[in-house]
Design a protein around this motif. Structure first.
Motif, PDB file in Angstrom:
ATOM      1  N   ASP A  91      45.650  43.930  36.535  1.00 43.69           N
ATOM      2  CA  ASP A  91      44.610  43.693  37.539  1.00 43.69           C
ATOM      3  C   ASP A  91      43.861  42.384  37.281  1.00 43.69           C
ATOM      4  O   ASP A  91      43.565  41.632  38.213  1.00 43.69           O
ATOM      5  CB  ASP A  91      43.616  44.855  37.580  1.00 43.69           C
ATOM      6  CG  ASP A  91      44.177  46.099  38.262  1.00 43.69           C
ATOM      7  OD1 ASP A  91      45.233  45.999  38.931  1.00 43.69           O
ATOM      8  OD2 ASP A  91      43.548  47.173  38.118  1.00 43.69           O
ATOM      9  N   ALA A  92      43.565  42.113  36.023  1.00 40.33           N
ATOM     10  CA  ALA A  92      42.866  40.870  35.682  1.00 40.33           C
ATOM     11  C   ALA A  92      43.734  39.660  36.008  1.00 40.33           C
ATOM     12  O   ALA A  92      43.237  38.658  36.538  1.00 40.33           O
ATOM     13  CB  ALA A  92      42.478  40.870  34.205  1.00 40.33           C
ATOM     14  N   ARG A  93      45.012  39.750  35.725  1.00 40.66           N
ATOM     15  CA  ARG A  93      45.926  38.645  36.045  1.00 40.66           C
ATOM     16  C   ARG A  93      46.025  38.448  37.549  1.00 40.66           C
ATOM     17  O   ARG A  93      46.041  37.320  38.042  1.00 40.66           O
ATOM     18  CB  ARG A  93      47.308  38.908  35.458  1.00 40.66           C
ATOM     19  CG  ARG A  93      47.360  38.742  33.971  1.00 40.66           C
ATOM     20  CD  ARG A  93      48.737  38.983  33.445  1.00 40.66           C
ATOM     21  NE  ARG A  93      48.764  38.880  31.992  1.00 40.66           N
ATOM     22  CZ  ARG A  93      49.707  39.386  31.236  1.00 40.66           C
ATOM     23  NH1 ARG A  93      50.725  40.027  31.779  1.00 40.66           N
ATOM     24  NH2 ARG A  93      49.663  39.247  29.935  1.00 40.66           N
ATOM     25  N   MET A  94      46.106  39.548  38.297  1.00 36.03           N
ATOM     26  CA  MET A  94      46.200  39.446  39.750  1.00 36.03           C
ATOM     27  C   MET A  94      44.933  38.837  40.341  1.00 36.03           C
ATOM     28  O   MET A  94      44.996  38.037  41.269  1.00 36.03           O
ATOM     29  CB  MET A  94      46.488  40.814  40.367  1.00 36.03           C
ATOM     30  CG  MET A  94      47.915  41.270  40.091  1.00 36.03           C
ATOM     31  SD  MET A  94      48.341  42.809  40.897  1.00 36.03           S
ATOM     32  CE  MET A  94      48.196  42.360  42.600  1.00 36.03           C
ATOM     33  N   ALA A  95      43.774  39.196  39.807  1.00 36.96           N
ATOM     34  CA  ALA A  95      42.517  38.626  40.295  1.00 36.96           C
ATOM     35  C   ALA A  95      42.492  37.123  40.056  1.00 36.96           C
ATOM     36  O   ALA A  95      42.048  36.353  40.916  1.00 36.96           O
ATOM     37  CB  ALA A  95      41.332  39.303  39.603  1.00 36.96           C
ATOM     38  N   GLU A  96      42.972  36.705  38.902  1.00 41.74           N
ATOM     39  CA  GLU A  96      43.011  35.264  38.602  1.00 41.74           C
ATOM     40  C   GLU A  96      43.964  34.548  39.546  1.00 41.74           C
ATOM     41  O   GLU A  96      43.644  33.472  40.068  1.00 41.74           O
ATOM     42  CB  GLU A  96      43.434  35.047  37.151  1.00 41.74           C
ATOM     43  CG  GLU A  96      43.427  33.587  36.757  1.00 41.74           C
ATOM     44  CD  GLU A  96      43.794  33.363  35.291  1.00 41.74           C
ATOM     45  OE1 GLU A  96      44.237  32.251  34.988  1.00 41.74           O
ATOM     46  OE2 GLU A  96      43.636  34.284  34.480  1.00 41.74           O
ATOM     47  N   THR A  98      44.883  35.531  42.549  1.00 40.37           N
ATOM     48  CA  THR A  98      44.290  35.575  43.892  1.00 40.37           C
ATOM     49  C   THR A  98      43.230  34.496  44.053  1.00 40.37           C
ATOM     50  O   THR A  98      43.146  33.840  45.093  1.00 40.37           O
ATOM     51  CB  THR A  98      43.692  36.972  44.158  1.00 40.37           C
ATOM     52  OG1 THR A  98      44.731  37.943  44.046  1.00 40.37           O
ATOM     53  CG2 THR A  98      43.077  37.049  45.538  1.00 40.37           C
ATOM     54  N   ALA A  99      42.455  34.259  43.024  1.00 44.91           N
ATOM     55  CA  ALA A  99      41.410  33.235  43.072  1.00 44.91           C
ATOM     56  C   ALA A  99      42.009  31.834  43.195  1.00 44.91           C
ATOM     57  O   ALA A  99      41.361  30.929  43.720  1.00 44.91           O
ATOM     58  CB  ALA A  99      40.538  33.323  41.827  1.00 44.91           C
ATOM     59  N   ARG A 100      43.222  31.658  42.745  1.00 45.15           N
ATOM     60  CA  ARG A 100      43.860  30.343  42.785  1.00 45.15           C
ATOM     61  C   ARG A 100      44.657  30.087  44.051  1.00 45.15           C
ATOM     62  O   ARG A 100      45.079  28.954  44.292  1.00 45.15           O
ATOM     63  CB  ARG A 100      44.762  30.166  41.571  1.00 45.15           C
ATOM     64  CG  ARG A 100      43.979  30.077  40.286  1.00 45.15           C
ATOM     65  CD  ARG A 100      44.903  30.011  39.103  1.00 45.15           C
ATOM     66  NE  ARG A 100      44.150  30.034  37.878  1.00 45.15           N
ATOM     67  CZ  ARG A 100      44.114  29.021  37.020  1.00 45.15           C
ATOM     68  NH1 ARG A 100      44.787  27.931  37.266  1.00 45.15           N
ATOM     69  NH2 ARG A 100      43.397  29.125  35.933  1.00 45.15           N
ATOM     70  N   VAL A 101      44.890  31.109  44.857  1.00 44.10           N
ATOM     71  CA  VAL A 101      45.657  30.940  46.092  1.00 44.10           C
ATOM     72  C   VAL A 101      44.950  29.924  46.978  1.00 44.10           C
ATOM     73  O   VAL A 101      43.741  29.993  47.187  1.00 44.10           O
ATOM     74  CB  VAL A 101      45.821  32.295  46.822  1.00 44.10           C
ATOM     75  CG1 VAL A 101      46.376  32.085  48.235  1.00 44.10           C
ATOM     76  CG2 VAL A 101      46.714  33.226  46.032  1.00 44.10           C
ATOM     77  N   GLY A 102      45.708  28.966  47.454  1.00 44.03           N
ATOM     78  CA  GLY A 102      45.162  27.962  48.351  1.00 44.03           C
ATOM     79  C   GLY A 102      44.451  26.811  47.673  1.00 44.03           C
ATOM     80  O   GLY A 102      43.951  25.913  48.337  1.00 44.03           O
TER      81      GLY A 102
END
Length: 116
Positions: A91-96, A98-102
């Motif tokens: 979950d922590a990796r996915m949040a990171e 997601t924050a970098r998308v775009g």
């Protein structure tokens, strides 16, 4: 049991068991004849190790949760705790991510693209 027996029963190769012995996940005994010997409970531990590896746990992390065949979690509660820890990391990796998308390439943003 000699190395071939737990290997066959756990569905792994002798080389895999030798590797697990090298990294400290299993301990074989060497009697006077020089052959590796393993206690019967090693098979259950190898099944646990195999399952944990399939779920993405590296050998060091498996060892952290139990270093002997008798330490293998056999209760659903113990396994659930290990899996919950893995889910939190994911979950922590996915949040990171997601924050970098775009945001584009992080190397270009710092002027490092194309440099070697």
């Amino acid at each position: 049991m000699r190395i071939g027996e737990p290997a066959a029963q756990a569905g792994m190769t002798r080389d895999t068991i030798r590797f697990y012995e090298k990294v400290g996940l299993v301990a074989g005994r060497r009697p006077a004849n020089g052959y590796r010997g393993f206690p019967p409970e090693t098979v259950a531990w190898l099944h646990h190790v195999r399952t944990a590896r399939t779920l993405g746990f590296p050998p060091a992390e498996i060892a952290r949760h139990g270093e002997k065949p008798n330490d293998a979690p056999d209760a659903a509660e113990a396994l659930s705790a290990l899996l919950e820890e893995k889910v939190q990391v994911a979950d922590a990796r996915m949040a990171e991510l997601t924050a970098r998308v775009g945001t584009g390439c992080p190397l270009r943003a710092t002027g490092q693209a194309g440099r070697s």
